[in-house]
Design a protein around this motif. Sequence first.
Motif, PDB file in Angstrom:
ATOM      1  N   LYS A  59       4.085   2.846  -0.547  1.00  0.00           N
ATOM      2  CA  LYS A  59       4.609   4.065  -0.549  1.00  0.00           C
ATOM      3  C   LYS A  59       4.701   4.279   1.185  1.00  0.00           C
ATOM      4  O   LYS A  59       3.664   4.180   1.785  1.00  0.00           O
ATOM      5  N   ASP A  60       5.787   4.183   1.861  1.00  0.00           N
ATOM      6  CA  ASP A  60       6.022   4.252   3.392  1.00  0.00           C
ATOM      7  C   ASP A  60       5.318   2.843   3.538  1.00  0.00           C
ATOM      8  O   ASP A  60       5.711   1.718   3.190  1.00  0.00           O
ATOM      9  N   GLN A  61       4.132   2.715   4.384  1.00  0.00           N
ATOM     10  CA  GLN A  61       3.768   1.566   4.921  1.00  0.00           C
ATOM     11  C   GLN A  61       2.287   1.512   4.052  1.00  0.00           C
ATOM     12  O   GLN A  61       1.681   0.255   4.487  1.00  0.00           O
ATOM     13  N   ARG A  62       2.025   2.308   3.167  1.00  0.00           N
ATOM     14  CA  ARG A  62       0.638   2.416   2.454  1.00  0.00           C
ATOM     15  C   ARG A  62       0.595   1.389   1.353  1.00  0.00           C
ATOM     16  O   ARG A  62       1.698   1.649   0.554  1.00  0.00           O
ATOM     17  N   ILE A  63      -0.051   0.352   1.228  1.00  0.00           N
ATOM     18  CA  ILE A  63      -0.182  -0.100  -0.162  1.00  0.00           C
ATOM     19  C   ILE A  63      -0.730   0.445  -1.129  1.00  0.00           C
ATOM     20  O   ILE A  63      -1.946   1.258  -0.809  1.00  0.00           O
ATOM     21  N   LEU A  64      -0.120   0.581  -2.332  1.00  0.00           N
ATOM     22  CA  LEU A  64      -0.605   1.397  -3.295  1.00  0.00           C
ATOM     23  C   LEU A  64      -1.557   0.474  -4.187  1.00  0.00           C
ATOM     24  O   LEU A  64      -1.447  -0.816  -4.378  1.00  0.00           O
ATOM     25  N   LYS A  65      -2.505   1.078  -4.721  1.00  0.00           N
ATOM     26  CA  LYS A  65      -3.708   0.526  -5.626  1.00  0.00           C
ATOM     27  C   LYS A  65      -3.610   1.056  -6.986  1.00  0.00           C
ATOM     28  O   LYS A  65      -3.206   2.422  -7.011  1.00  0.00           O
ATOM     29  N   ALA A  66      -3.904   0.468  -8.039  1.00  0.00           N
ATOM     30  CA  ALA A  66      -3.979   1.044  -9.356  1.00  0.00           C
ATOM     31  C   ALA A  66      -4.900   2.117  -9.369  1.00  0.00           C
ATOM     32  O   ALA A  66      -5.986   1.719  -8.737  1.00  0.00           O
ATOM     33  N   SER A  67      -4.755   3.252 -10.046  1.00  0.00           N
ATOM     34  CA  SER A  67      -5.459   4.376  -9.978  1.00  0.00           C
ATOM     35  C   SER A  67      -4.803   5.437 -11.309  1.00  0.00           C
ATOM     36  O   SER A  67      -3.837   4.926 -12.163  1.00  0.00           O
ATOM     37  N   ASP A  68      -5.438   6.404 -11.533  1.00  0.00           N
ATOM     38  CA  ASP A  68      -4.979   7.523 -12.522  1.00  0.00           C
ATOM     39  C   ASP A  68      -3.591   7.785 -12.183  1.00  0.00           C
ATOM     40  O   ASP A  68      -2.815   8.044 -13.134  1.00  0.00           O
ATOM     41  N   LYS A  69      -3.209   7.743 -10.793  1.00  0.00           N
ATOM     42  CA  LYS A  69      -1.764   8.104 -10.570  1.00  0.00           C
ATOM     43  C   LYS A  69      -1.016   7.094 -10.768  1.00  0.00           C
ATOM     44  O   LYS A  69       0.254   7.273 -11.022  1.00  0.00           O
ATOM     45  N   TYR A  70      -1.137   5.758 -10.321  1.00  0.00           N
ATOM     46  CA  TYR A  70      -0.283   4.612 -10.153  1.00  0.00           C
ATOM     47  C   TYR A  70      -0.779   3.603 -11.125  1.00  0.00           C
ATOM     48  O   TYR A  70      -1.816   3.096 -10.952  1.00  0.00           O
ATOM     49  N   LYS A  71       0.164   3.162 -12.085  1.00  0.00           N
ATOM     50  CA  LYS A  71      -0.193   2.333 -12.945  1.00  0.00           C
ATOM     51  C   LYS A  71       1.084   0.895 -12.419  1.00  0.00           C
ATOM     52  O   LYS A  71       2.105   1.303 -12.416  1.00  0.00           O
ATOM     53  N   MET A  72       0.249  -0.104 -12.258  1.00  0.00           N
ATOM     54  CA  MET A  72       1.267  -1.252 -12.070  1.00  0.00           C
ATOM     55  C   MET A  72       1.170  -2.278 -12.911  1.00  0.00           C
ATOM     56  O   MET A  72       0.199  -2.561 -13.772  1.00  0.00           O
ATOM     57  N   ARG A  73       2.534  -3.020 -13.269  1.00  0.00           N
ATOM     58  CA  ARG A  73       2.415  -3.869 -14.317  1.00  0.00           C
ATOM     59  C   ARG A  73       3.476  -5.083 -13.956  1.00  0.00           C
ATOM     60  O   ARG A  73       4.455  -4.937 -13.132  1.00  0.00           O
ATOM     61  N   GLN A  74       3.071  -6.209 -14.106  1.00  0.00           N
ATOM     62  CA  GLN A  74       4.017  -7.430 -13.878  1.00  0.00           C
ATOM     63  C   GLN A  74       4.020  -8.446 -15.139  1.00  0.00           C
ATOM     64  O   GLN A  74       2.788  -8.787 -15.303  1.00  0.00           O
ATOM     65  N   GLU A  75       5.209  -8.786 -15.608  1.00  0.00           N
ATOM     66  CA  GLU A  75       5.282  -9.998 -16.191  1.00  0.00           C
ATOM     67  C   GLU A  75       6.352 -10.989 -15.574  1.00  0.00           C
ATOM     68  O   GLU A  75       7.383 -10.413 -15.882  1.00  0.00           O
ATOM     69  N   GLY A  76       5.950 -12.051 -15.398  1.00  0.00           N
ATOM     70  CA  GLY A  76       6.835 -13.022 -14.622  1.00  0.00           C
ATOM     71  C   GLY A  76       7.404 -12.559 -13.391  1.00  0.00           C
ATOM     72  O   GLY A  76       6.933 -12.241 -12.493  1.00  0.00           O
ATOM     73  N   THR A  77       8.685 -12.344 -13.638  1.00  0.00           N
ATOM     74  CA  THR A  77       9.740 -11.988 -12.470  1.00  0.00           C
ATOM     75  C   THR A  77       9.979 -10.483 -12.261  1.00  0.00           C
ATOM     76  O   THR A  77      10.439  -9.977 -11.230  1.00  0.00           O
ATOM     77  N   LYS A  78       9.162  -9.730 -13.474  1.00  0.00           N
ATOM     78  CA  LYS A  78       9.484  -8.218 -13.455  1.00  0.00           C
ATOM     79  C   LYS A  78       8.493  -7.566 -13.139  1.00  0.00           C
ATOM     80  O   LYS A  78       7.271  -7.809 -13.648  1.00  0.00           O
ATOM     81  N   ALA A  79       8.600  -6.638 -12.231  1.00  0.00           N
ATOM     82  CA  ALA A  79       7.296  -5.779 -11.793  1.00  0.00           C
ATOM     83  C   ALA A  79       7.768  -4.288 -11.967  1.00  0.00           C
ATOM     84  O   ALA A  79       9.236  -3.797 -11.980  1.00  0.00           O
ATOM     85  N   GLU A  80       6.627  -3.299 -12.284  1.00  0.00           N
ATOM     86  CA  GLU A  80       6.817  -1.853 -12.728  1.00  0.00           C
ATOM     87  C   GLU A  80       5.979  -1.212 -12.170  1.00  0.00           C
ATOM     88  O   GLU A  80       4.783  -1.642 -12.159  1.00  0.00           O
ATOM     89  N   LEU A  81       6.162   0.049 -11.500  1.00  0.00           N
ATOM     90  CA  LEU A  81       5.330   0.990 -11.067  1.00  0.00           C
ATOM     91  C   LEU A  81       5.493   2.171 -11.805  1.00  0.00           C
ATOM     92  O   LEU A  81       6.630   2.900 -11.626  1.00  0.00           O
ATOM     93  N   VAL A  82       4.312   2.866 -12.399  1.00  0.00           N
ATOM     94  CA  VAL A  82       4.735   4.064 -13.143  1.00  0.00           C
ATOM     95  C   VAL A  82       3.752   5.070 -12.154  1.00  0.00           C
ATOM     96  O   VAL A  82       2.513   4.869 -11.764  1.00  0.00           O
ATOM     97  N   ILE A  83       4.397   6.204 -11.624  1.00  0.00           N
ATOM     98  CA  ILE A  83       3.854   7.381 -10.928  1.00  0.00           C
ATOM     99  C   ILE A  83       3.485   8.371 -11.801  1.00  0.00           C
ATOM    100  O   ILE A  83       4.654   9.048 -12.175  1.00  0.00           O
ATOM    101  N   HIS A  84       2.244   8.929 -12.108  1.00  0.00           N
ATOM    102  CA  HIS A  84       1.984   9.961 -12.882  1.00  0.00           C
ATOM    103  C   HIS A  84       1.758  11.048 -11.838  1.00  0.00           C
ATOM    104  O   HIS A  84       1.564  11.143 -10.865  1.00  0.00           O
ATOM    105  N   GLU A  85       1.868  12.386 -12.666  1.00  0.00           N
ATOM    106  CA  GLU A  85       1.639  13.478 -11.773  1.00  0.00           C
ATOM    107  C   GLU A  85       2.425  13.704 -10.723  1.00  0.00           C
ATOM    108  O   GLU A  85       1.836  13.614  -9.538  1.00  0.00           O
ATOM    109  N   ILE A  86       3.713  13.494 -10.870  1.00  0.00           N
ATOM    110  CA  ILE A  86       4.611  13.554  -9.326  1.00  0.00           C
ATOM    111  C   ILE A  86       4.303  14.759  -8.723  1.00  0.00           C
ATOM    112  O   ILE A  86       4.183  16.015  -9.192  1.00  0.00           O
ATOM    113  N   ALA A  87       4.118  14.582  -7.512  1.00  0.00           N
ATOM    114  CA  ALA A  87       3.798  15.759  -6.354  1.00  0.00           C
ATOM    115  C   ALA A  87       4.746  15.781  -5.421  1.00  0.00           C
ATOM    116  O   ALA A  87       5.669  14.850  -5.001  1.00  0.00           O
TER     117      ALA A  87
END
Length: 91
Positions: A59-87
């Motif tokens: 997010k901007d220059q800050r590396i995101l870490k997995a948390s209750d807010k951010y869920k990351m998943r990667q399978e092979g060539t596809k990556a996904e970021l789920v952002i919970h509780e959008i603010a």
Amino acid sequence: KKNKLGFSCRFSDDHLSPLHPSALPPLFKEELRNKEAEEGGEVTLHCELTKAAPVEWRKDQRILKASDKYKMRQEGTKAELVIHEIAEEDA
């Protein structure tokens, strides 16, 4: 690549060997798209590479870490970021 909200998906080329200069680095096959979400809701961002490589989400220059807010998943060539509780600060 970066979307208008400041989120980005980047890959690491650390796994590429300098002994094999003919090895092509991964490229973005599917870039991030802007998404709309309501405050308090969730949104899923996707990116896809031409070949498997570790990705990091920012997010901007800050590396995101997995948390209750951010869920990351990667399978092979596809990556996904789920952002919970959008603010407001996610915009």
